[in-house]
Scaffold this motif. Sequence first.
Motif, PDB file in Angstrom:
ATOM      1  N   LEU A   1       0.831  -1.198   0.000  1.00 48.13           N
ATOM      2  CA  LEU A   1       0.000   0.000   0.000  1.00 48.13           C
ATOM      3  C   LEU A   1       0.878   1.266   0.000  1.00 48.13           C
ATOM      4  O   LEU A   1       0.641   2.206  -0.775  1.00 48.13           O
ATOM      5  CB  LEU A   1      -0.928  -0.008   1.215  1.00 48.13           C
ATOM      6  CG  LEU A   1      -1.920   1.158   1.321  1.00 48.13           C
ATOM      7  CD1 LEU A   1      -2.908   1.131   0.150  1.00 48.13           C
ATOM      8  CD2 LEU A   1      -2.667   1.109   2.651  1.00 48.13           C
ATOM      9  N   MET A   2       1.902   1.247   0.865  1.00 49.91           N
ATOM     10  CA  MET A   2       2.782   2.418   0.953  1.00 49.91           C
ATOM     11  C   MET A   2       3.634   2.572  -0.313  1.00 49.91           C
ATOM     12  O   MET A   2       3.929   3.700  -0.738  1.00 49.91           O
ATOM     13  CB  MET A   2       3.687   2.297   2.187  1.00 49.91           C
ATOM     14  CG  MET A   2       2.931   2.301   3.511  1.00 49.91           C
ATOM     15  SD  MET A   2       1.764   3.690   3.661  1.00 49.91           S
ATOM     16  CE  MET A   2       2.894   5.086   3.594  1.00 49.91           C
ATOM     17  N   PHE A   3       4.006   1.445  -0.925  1.00 45.29           N
ATOM     18  CA  PHE A   3       4.766   1.504  -2.175  1.00 45.29           C
ATOM     19  C   PHE A   3       3.941   2.210  -3.257  1.00 45.29           C
ATOM     20  O   PHE A   3       4.441   3.069  -3.997  1.00 45.29           O
ATOM     21  CB  PHE A   3       5.122   0.079  -2.622  1.00 45.29           C
ATOM     22  CG  PHE A   3       6.123   0.014  -3.737  1.00 45.29           C
ATOM     23  CD1 PHE A   3       7.484  -0.056  -3.480  1.00 45.29           C
ATOM     24  CD2 PHE A   3       5.717   0.031  -5.066  1.00 45.29           C
ATOM     25  CE1 PHE A   3       8.412  -0.118  -4.508  1.00 45.29           C
ATOM     26  CE2 PHE A   3       6.630  -0.020  -6.108  1.00 45.29           C
ATOM     27  CZ  PHE A   3       7.986  -0.101  -5.820  1.00 45.29           C
ATOM     28  N   GLY A   4       2.664   1.850  -3.354  1.00 41.32           N
ATOM     29  CA  GLY A   4       1.777   2.481  -4.329  1.00 41.32           C
ATOM     30  C   GLY A   4       1.588   3.958  -4.046  1.00 41.32           C
ATOM     31  O   GLY A   4       1.523   4.791  -4.965  1.00 41.32           O
ATOM     32  N   ARG A   5       1.480   4.309  -2.757  1.00 38.29           N
ATOM     33  CA  ARG A   5       1.296   5.714  -2.405  1.00 38.29           C
ATOM     34  C   ARG A   5       2.542   6.541  -2.752  1.00 38.29           C
ATOM     35  O   ARG A   5       2.431   7.702  -3.166  1.00 38.29           O
ATOM     36  CB  ARG A   5       0.990   5.835  -0.916  1.00 38.29           C
ATOM     37  CG  ARG A   5      -0.419   5.376  -0.560  1.00 38.29           C
ATOM     38  CD  ARG A   5      -0.698   5.505   0.922  1.00 38.29           C
ATOM     39  NE  ARG A   5      -2.058   5.071   1.254  1.00 38.29           N
ATOM     40  CZ  ARG A   5      -2.542   5.014   2.491  1.00 38.29           C
ATOM     41  NH1 ARG A   5      -1.764   5.364   3.517  1.00 38.29           N
ATOM     42  NH2 ARG A   5      -3.775   4.617   2.701  1.00 38.29           N
ATOM     43  N   GLU A   6       3.714   5.948  -2.556  1.00 39.33           N
ATOM     44  CA  GLU A   6       4.939   6.665  -2.911  1.00 39.33           C
ATOM     45  C   GLU A   6       5.032   6.886  -4.419  1.00 39.33           C
ATOM     46  O   GLU A   6       5.479   7.945  -4.887  1.00 39.33           O
ATOM     47  CB  GLU A   6       6.161   5.888  -2.406  1.00 39.33           C
ATOM     48  CG  GLU A   6       6.320   5.878  -0.896  1.00 39.33           C
ATOM     49  CD  GLU A   6       6.434   7.273  -0.305  1.00 39.33           C
ATOM     50  OE1 GLU A   6       6.967   8.170  -0.985  1.00 39.33           O
ATOM     51  OE2 GLU A   6       5.951   7.485   0.828  1.00 39.33           O
ATOM     52  N   LEU A   7       4.621   5.874  -5.207  1.00 35.92           N
ATOM     53  CA  LEU A   7       4.589   6.050  -6.663  1.00 35.92           C
ATOM     54  C   LEU A   7       3.633   7.188  -7.033  1.00 35.92           C
ATOM     55  O   LEU A   7       3.918   8.006  -7.912  1.00 35.92           O
ATOM     56  CB  LEU A   7       4.143   4.755  -7.348  1.00 35.92           C
ATOM     57  CG  LEU A   7       5.157   3.612  -7.429  1.00 35.92           C
ATOM     58  CD1 LEU A   7       4.508   2.386  -8.061  1.00 35.92           C
ATOM     59  CD2 LEU A   7       6.390   4.030  -8.226  1.00 35.92           C
ATOM     60  N   SER A   8       2.485   7.219  -6.345  1.00 39.46           N
ATOM     61  CA  SER A   8       1.512   8.278  -6.614  1.00 39.46           C
ATOM     62  C   SER A   8       2.082   9.642  -6.253  1.00 39.46           C
ATOM     63  O   SER A   8       1.848  10.637  -6.953  1.00 39.46           O
ATOM     64  CB  SER A   8       0.236   8.007  -5.820  1.00 39.46           C
ATOM     65  OG  SER A   8      -0.718   9.014  -6.056  1.00 39.46           O
ATOM     66  N   ALA A   9       2.843   9.696  -5.153  1.00 34.67           N
ATOM     67  CA  ALA A   9       3.453  10.951  -4.734  1.00 34.67           C
ATOM     68  C   ALA A   9       4.456  11.441  -5.775  1.00 34.67           C
ATOM     69  O   ALA A   9       4.526  12.639  -6.090  1.00 34.67           O
ATOM     70  CB  ALA A   9       4.129  10.778  -3.375  1.00 34.67           C
ATOM     71  N   VAL A  10       5.230  10.480  -6.315  1.00 37.71           N
ATOM     72  CA  VAL A  10       6.185  10.844  -7.368  1.00 37.71           C
ATOM     73  C   VAL A  10       5.441  11.382  -8.584  1.00 37.71           C
ATOM     74  O   VAL A  10       5.818  12.391  -9.192  1.00 37.71           O
ATOM     75  CB  VAL A  10       7.048   9.621  -7.761  1.00 37.71           C
ATOM     76  CG1 VAL A  10       7.881   9.928  -9.008  1.00 37.71           C
ATOM     77  CG2 VAL A  10       7.947   9.218  -6.605  1.00 37.71           C
ATOM     78  N   GLY A  11       4.362  10.704  -8.958  1.00 35.07           N
ATOM     79  CA  GLY A  11       3.593  11.132 -10.124  1.00 35.07           C
ATOM     80  C   GLY A  11       2.882  12.448  -9.927  1.00 35.07           C
ATOM     81  O   GLY A  11       2.528  13.145 -10.890  1.00 35.07           O
ATOM     82  N   SER A  12       2.633  12.827  -8.670  1.00 28.20           N
ATOM     83  CA  SER A  12       1.909  14.064  -8.380  1.00 28.20           C
ATOM     84  C   SER A  12       2.828  15.277  -8.310  1.00 28.20           C
ATOM     85  O   SER A  12       2.358  16.410  -8.141  1.00 28.20           O
ATOM     86  CB  SER A  12       1.154  13.928  -7.048  1.00 28.20           C
ATOM     87  OG  SER A  12       0.225  12.874  -7.122  1.00 28.20           O
ATOM     88  N   ASP A  13       4.136  15.028  -8.419  1.00 32.64           N
ATOM     89  CA  ASP A  13       5.098  16.126  -8.361  1.00 32.64           C
ATOM     90  C   ASP A  13       4.947  17.008  -9.623  1.00 32.64           C
ATOM     91  O   ASP A  13       5.081  16.524 -10.748  1.00 32.64           O
ATOM     92  CB  ASP A  13       6.518  15.550  -8.278  1.00 32.64           C
ATOM     93  CG  ASP A  13       7.557  16.639  -8.077  1.00 32.64           C
ATOM     94  OD1 ASP A  13       7.172  17.829  -7.954  1.00 32.64           O
ATOM     95  OD2 ASP A  13       8.757  16.309  -8.050  1.00 32.64           O
ATOM     96  N   THR A  14       4.666  18.273  -9.435  1.00 26.78           N
ATOM     97  CA  THR A  14       4.433  19.183 -10.577  1.00 26.78           C
ATOM     98  C   THR A  14       5.658  20.030 -10.932  1.00 26.78           C
ATOM     99  O   THR A  14       5.564  20.978 -11.729  1.00 26.78           O
ATOM    100  CB  THR A  14       3.249  20.115 -10.262  1.00 26.78           C
ATOM    101  OG1 THR A  14       3.549  20.832  -9.041  1.00 26.78           O
ATOM    102  CG2 THR A  14       1.959  19.317 -10.088  1.00 26.78           C
TER     103      THR A  14
END
Length: 534
Positions: free
Chosen positions: A318-331
């Motif tokens: 779950l945390m791995f997926g959230r970190e990927l999402s955080a990377v993708g949300s970087d603008t």
Amino acid sequence: MEGDINEGSVPPYYREVYEAICNKKDERVQIAVFQRGSKFNVLYSSPTVALIAEYVDHKDGFLSKLSLYKALALIALAQQGKQPSPKLLENYIQEFPKPQLGELKDLQALRMQPAQESPLVVRQTLAQLLERDAVQVELIPEKKGLFLKHVEYQITSQRFKISVYRRYSDFDVFHELMLQRFAYRMVPALPPKRMLKGVLTSTSEREFIEGRRRALRRFINLVARHPFFSEDELVKTFLTFSGSDVQNKLREAFKRAGDEFMTCKIATQAKEYLPADIQAQFASSRELIRNILNSFHKLRDRAEKMAERSKENAMDLLMFGRELSAVGSDTSPVPALASANSSWGTLRQSLKGLSVEFALLADKAAQQGRREEDDVVEKLNLFLDLLQSYKDLCERHEKGVLHEHQRALQKYSVMKRQMMSATVQPKEQVSVEQLESRIVQQENAILTMELRNYFSLFCLHQETQLIFTYLPITSHILGALVNSQIQGHREMGEVWNNLHPKLSCLFGGNNGIPSPLLSPHKGDGKTAVAFSPS
């Protein structure tokens, strides 16, 4: 007539008895039929019949013709007041007497009757025990108060088709009365009422309440499936009474019944059914069961770790997926230096969506942990609760019945010495009579304790059989473990397989997925480096 018995040397009556009770198919006599026929005569006791059966040759529960003749001769001699023994026949030189067994037609009827089962033997299989009842214990939300106050449980018996509400205090009273009613049997322990000292948080409180609910469910199921508990009024009252004061109702049921020794029809004859080597059997069984208990403790601990790892794996995914999402949300803008040949901007946007797949993987891993906990760990805990109750029973037997018996004998010895002293040194007649009365009372108490001791051994023998009846639950536990792993790996595999093509599209063609940075060389199996740091 001297020496061993032979076909031509026995009285005609012996042959008539044989014809009356033998099995026509294989011309043998069941020992059970022989014993029932022998007990027709009131001069005869069950132990004497069993003793004679042991003195003659038998195999697989059957007597041969000559063995029956020997037994009949010993019966006749025993009826004359002689002590039966093998040497009695060897030294006998007269014509063998005729035993008094009643009418031949009655003996013939015995052959048609099924053999009577010993009350000592527990016949139920594990499947039959599990089918007796299945009791659900569900938590009712707290109505008021904090930290374990006013916790109620809904108890639903599949057998009685009824739901009732119980608090922990109701379980506590029920458990106490069960120990009094069935002091010589396996009464499982209750979980603790409150948490051990320490920091009490909302999370630890919830975990404690859930753990206690599971333990209460195991307790009541072991009780409801026990062959000697399930039909008792105490158990029926606890599972079915829907009134407001179940604790008083339980106490009333116990007062009407008393303890098992007082209500069991064969309690005072328990000694007759016990094998001669009961103490040796008990010692060897106890040692074996102690070893099984230790081994299953270790199995349970490993299973708990497996379930915990599955839960930890779920959180990591779950945390791995959230970190990927955080990377993708970087603008943050991509620098001009890298923008010419870099697809990072597009790739970064695509990483956002992967958190959904990893959340699904986390959910599957969490389900796997729950299956391992519910199906494997709980079954192990159920069997461990039973094994622990057997250990507790053995300790009660030694510290309770045997200890009380020894104390009574010591007290009796003191009284006898006082009585002897009173006869040597004359005292008042009243005090001597009082002492005599006390000695008689103590003799009766000792007799009762001896009978209770034999009944305790009788029950202990049956409870030992129950433990061995439950041992095949090992296959249930292993089956649950294998099935949980198959299901968990299949479900996780499906999600990973669905994720694979999405990553291929994400990275574009062969970029990334089909050609990992480190891949085994097809030729020699060595690891080939797919990039150079220079």
